[in-house]
Write an enzyme that holds these catalytic residues in place. Structure first.
Site, PDB file in Angstrom:
ATOM      1  CD  GLU A 307      -2.874  -0.691   2.596  1.00 22.57           C
ATOM      2  OE1 GLU A 307      -2.719   0.369   3.250  1.00 22.57           O
ATOM      3  OE2 GLU A 307      -3.650  -1.588   2.927  1.00 22.57           O
ATOM      4  CD  GLU A 363     -12.475   1.426   0.861  1.00 22.06           C
ATOM      5  OE1 GLU A 363     -12.883   0.484   1.561  1.00 22.06           O
ATOM      6  OE2 GLU A 363     -11.278   1.550   0.515  1.00 22.06           O
ATOM      7  CE  LYS A 366     -10.191   2.060   5.587  1.00 25.96           C
ATOM      8  NZ  LYS A 366      -8.760   2.066   5.217  1.00 25.96           N
ATOM      9  CD  GLU A 372      -7.421   5.359   7.786  1.00 27.40           C
ATOM     10  OE1 GLU A 372      -7.692   4.258   7.281  1.00 27.40           O
ATOM     11  OE2 GLU A 372      -6.274   5.831   7.822  1.00 27.40           O
TER      12      GLU A 372
END
Length: 524
Positions: A307, A363, A366, A372
């Protein structure tokens, strides 16, 4: 230095053949047993080796393509079929990493030219490690074999950032679980799939200077050494999550933003021990991992960027999280990682760094701080947050201008933590109970009969509890989120508060009202 094996051996099944094997490449050249191997033959052998190595480099360049992490923590995301199409057409991704073995996603990737990384969930690692081989075999039969060979599963990651979890009971079971999964893959005919596990940068006890890279003392011998032995023996990768955003945002005064964004042209750092010169923070971080592995006797294990990325948005108190910085970082990292020939790092020049960018989408479910939920390359509707081509082929001059950043300096105003306007009553009540159970007398003033009590308003009490909690735990990592039930605001709600509960003296019962963390707005 290139070397050839000094002794002759027979090829199994052929009594009249002898071979030399090159140590570093594993290339084997066979010759008739009844003829002498002259210097000319060895010259030809080296020429053949050079040819083989040339094609190997070509293969390595293919493996340098950048992939994308496909997280699924959102209630508004496109279907797997639509997502795969977006990966290919909008992002030109050739790899994808998912955080489970989602059947719908794996089926959508069938007969698609995208390499796939899947994951064994954290929750079953202990069971796989401590039980017989049967459980591991069953997991592979269920989650891997049905999709081969149509879906190109190439990597199987055991857990996610296990060594960063507070539950230490799982740590000693990580490598045994990796071994069992690897054995299952070999036994069941999927031996080409590489097994690994992603580690965050906090597996390092020291990372500065890079030459001082050292694994944490609580995992170095017990977990990291056997893990590195496994990765080395199976020719797998050390998978690492490397984000320059986090060290920069925690120390923006001492780390230049351009150095973190791979944008610097005149900022360098020279390691005092190795004398290697660094032009960006990303290389520094990776080489710290390289030296940590070398310190344990494993200098040559390949690194895979599991990542990396930069948030395109966040909370008011999160510096540098914006579209301009996210686009700049990710475009620069793609340019670096897809360069031909490979650039590598100062400690490993020319080494290919396969990678995944986090993440495919913003998203909205999250947990944690606002960043995040804002790492996506795409919005949930499929449109670009900013233009990017993961193949590295698109000229940057073709991209539209980016919005100028407005939060590269810390926010200097006041911030409040309040209940979100759309809130499930039952969930909000649970969040309120949690907040009140933490800290020192967090909710005493709003208890029945106390000056700040307002029994008829759950939202009122939640506002007080969330703000009181955040004022105590913000500096310790506490967030204003509460599973999406809270939000930050910069709108001063003090007049509304005093009007609704006149007896609740801010000076006495709401000290955060006068500081950086006054109580939040009341949304009913």
């Amino acid at each position: 230095m290139d070397r050839w094996a000094g002794s002759l051996s027979t090829v199994p099944g052929n009594s009249v053949t002898q071979y030399f094997e090159h140590y570093s490449s594993g290339v084997r050249l066979c010759f008739p047993r009844n003829k002498p191997i002259t210097k000319m033959v060895l010259v030809v052998a080296h020429l053949l080796l050079a040819s083989v190595m040339f094609f190997s480099i070509g293969s390595a360049e293919m493996s340098s393509k950048v992939g994308v992490c496909y997280g699924q923590l959102g209630n508004n995301l496109p279907s797997p079929q639509e997502s795969v199409e977006l990966m290919i057409k909008s992002l030109k991704a050739t790899r994808v990493k998912i955080y489970d073995a989602n059947p719908k996603i794996l089926k959508a990737l069938k007969n698609i030219d995208i390499q796939v990384s899947i994951m064994v969930p954290n929750e079953i690692i202990n069971n796989i490690s401590l039980s017989s081989q049967t459980l591991s075999d069953q997991w592979v039969r269920t989650n891997v074999l049905p999709y081969l060979p149509g879906t190109k599963i190439r990597y199987l990651l055991v857990g996610n950032e296990i060594l960063s979890l507070p539950d230490k009971s799982i740590w000693p079971n990580l490598v045994p679980a990796m071994r069992k999964i690897r054995k299952s893959l070999k036994t069941l005919g999927a031996r080409k799939i590489k097994v690994g596990t992603p580690s965050a940068m906090d597996v390092l006890q020291s990372s500065f200077p890079p030459s001082n890279g050292t694994f944490r003392s609580d995992i170095s011998e017990s977990v990291m050494r056997p893990m590195l032995h496994f990765l080395n023996r199976t020719k797998s990768f050390f998978f690492v999550d490397a984000y320059t955003f986090f060290p920069w945002s925690s120390d923006p005064k001492n780390i230049h933003l351009d150095y973190a964004l791979l944008e610097s042209t005149n900022i360098t750092y020279t390691d005092p021990v190795t004398k290697l010169t660094y032009t960006n923070l990303f290389d520094q971080m990776l080489d710290a991992v390289v030296f940590a592995m070398k310190r344990l006797g494993y200098p040559d294990i390949r690194i895979f960027i599991a990542e990396t990325g930069w948030p395109n948005g966040g909370d008011y108190d999160q510096i540098g999280a914006n579209i301009y910085n996210a686009a700049t970082y990710n475009r620069n990292i793609v340019k670096k990682l897809t360069a031909k020939p490979a650039i590598g790092t100062p400690a490993r020049p020319g080494w290919v760094l396969p990678s995944f960018i986090f993440a495919l989408y913003n998203e909205n479910q999250k947990p944690g701080p606002g960043t995040e939920r804002h790492f996506g390359l795409l919005y949930p509707n499929g449109s670009h947050v900013y233009e990017i081509d993961l193949s590295g082929n698109a000229p940057e001059k073709e991209y539209e201008p980016l919005p100028k950043p407005t939060n590269n300096e810390p926010y200097k105003g006041k911030i409040w933590c309040v209940a979100a306007k759309v809130a499930n009553t039952t969930a909000l009540s649970s969040a309120l109970s949690y907040a009140c159970s933490q800290g020192n007398k967090t909710c005493d003033p709003i208890q029945a009969g106390k000056p700040c009590s307002k029994p008829d308003s759950l939202v009122w009490k939640a506002n007080y509890a969330f703000s009181s909690y955040w004022s105590q735990f913000r500096k310790l990592g506490g967030t204003c989120y509460f599973n999406g039930l809270a939000k930050q605001t910069i709108k001063d709600p003090s007049k509304s508060w005093i009007l609704q509960v006149p007896k609740c003296d801010p000076l006495r019962y709401m000290p955060w009202m006068l500081g950086d963390l006054p109580l939040g707005d009341v949304d009913e």
